[in-house]
Scaffold this active site. Sequence first.
Site, PDB file in Angstrom:
ATOM      1  N   ARG A  53      -5.926  24.181  65.115  1.00 43.35           N
ATOM      2  CA  ARG A  53      -7.022  23.229  65.267  1.00 43.35           C
ATOM      3  C   ARG A  53      -6.567  21.781  65.398  1.00 43.35           C
ATOM      4  NH1 ARG A  53      -8.855  27.683  63.098  1.00 43.35           N
ATOM      5  NH2 ARG A  53      -6.861  27.591  62.057  1.00 43.35           N
ATOM      6  N   THR A  54      -5.653  21.377  64.526  1.00 41.23           N
ATOM      7  CA  THR A  54      -5.324  19.948  64.500  1.00 41.23           C
ATOM      8  C   THR A  54      -4.711  19.521  65.833  1.00 41.23           C
ATOM      9  OG1 THR A  54      -4.991  20.124  62.121  1.00 41.23           O
ATOM     10  CG2 THR A  54      -4.170  18.129  63.183  1.00 41.23           C
ATOM     11  N   LYS A  83      19.029  19.718  66.003  1.00 38.47           N
ATOM     12  CA  LYS A  83      20.443  19.293  66.021  1.00 38.47           C
ATOM     13  C   LYS A  83      20.754  18.319  64.893  1.00 38.47           C
ATOM     14  CE  LYS A  83      20.289  19.451  71.085  1.00 38.47           C
ATOM     15  NZ  LYS A  83      20.290  18.597  72.292  1.00 38.47           N
ATOM     16  N   ARG A 104       2.889  15.992  62.680  1.00 39.05           N
ATOM     17  CA  ARG A 104       2.786  16.845  61.478  1.00 39.05           C
ATOM     18  C   ARG A 104       4.191  17.221  61.035  1.00 39.05           C
ATOM     19  NH1 ARG A 104      -1.045  22.098  60.805  1.00 39.05           N
ATOM     20  NH2 ARG A 104      -2.499  20.404  60.354  1.00 39.05           N
ATOM     21  N   HIS A 132      -3.564  14.716  54.771  1.00 35.70           N
ATOM     22  CA  HIS A 132      -3.988  15.186  56.095  1.00 35.70           C
ATOM     23  C   HIS A 132      -5.262  14.380  56.396  1.00 35.70           C
ATOM     24  CE1 HIS A 132      -4.796  17.630  59.472  1.00 35.70           C
ATOM     25  NE2 HIS A 132      -4.841  18.823  58.924  1.00 35.70           N
TER      26      HIS A 132
END
Length: 305
Positions: A53-54, A83, A104, A132
Amino acid sequence: MKNIISTNQFNKEEIEAILSRSFQMEGDLLNHKAEKILKDKIVACIFFEPSTRTRLSFETAAFRLGAKIISAENAMENTSAFKGETIEDTTRILCSYSDVVVMRHPTSGTLEKATIVATKPLINAGDGANQHPTQGFLDLYTIKKEHGKLENLTIGFGGDLLNSRTIRSLLPLLQHYSGNKFYFLSPKELALPRDFIKSLKDTGVEFEELNNLEDKLPELDVLYMTRVQKERFENKEDYENVKDLFIFRKEYLNKMKKSAIIMHPLPKINEIETEVDLDPRAAYFRQAQNGLYVRMALLAYSLDL
Ligand code: NCD
């Protein structure tokens, strides 16, 4: 340029402005009149943790406002983080290509760290169990839309309160509104962290903690359920021991008010029986849709548009 890192950064005036902008975005979109205010802008979405969703609502929001998108999903493996590149260097690069960065990350505090080098607005799409903020806003918007008010409500939070960044984001927003009462309903192992409880006490809000999901259901205007956050457990056995302790069963619906709503940030696994989805009080799919309008408003906010 405005970063969106935590819901603690907003005062009531800003919160109200973002809510009314979100209502405006919803109206414009439904009337096919969404203005392309992000035309010529590039939105970078980089997700070091899974998301449905986000990420997709942010990308849809950007498209609807006329922006172009560059996107890295599964970024732990698919970007130079694999890396060993530092978050600071990755942030510098994204800022040099785009106009706003949505990120995120599994580690709490990463977004805060990234702001030190960022030259474009950063939007926190979830950092570990910490914050959030865009979910906090869409949850607030959902309560406002469903109940027509944000005051004098009784709100129960159920499930994994220990690891829920969405609850930690919604509560600071709700604290700007008076007369609300909160019940924190969780197994003992998943109770809200003590430092968070202490800060709630300091603000003087009315709340109670219970190790039972059922007893307070008849009082609630909102039940906000959460998933047990499997990815935050170091030990698989600890997760197995708590994962099914709090399940909202379909017969519990009979205990709830007609006007109550059941929210969940989603994804839900088995903490709400699927039959509940059919009840009009199940608001979680409407809640997820609201994410689109709210993220349109938040993209505009971050770019001062
Ligand atoms: C939440 C999250 O990622 O914190 N999901 C979401 O953004 N809608 C909640 C969760 O994953 O359980």
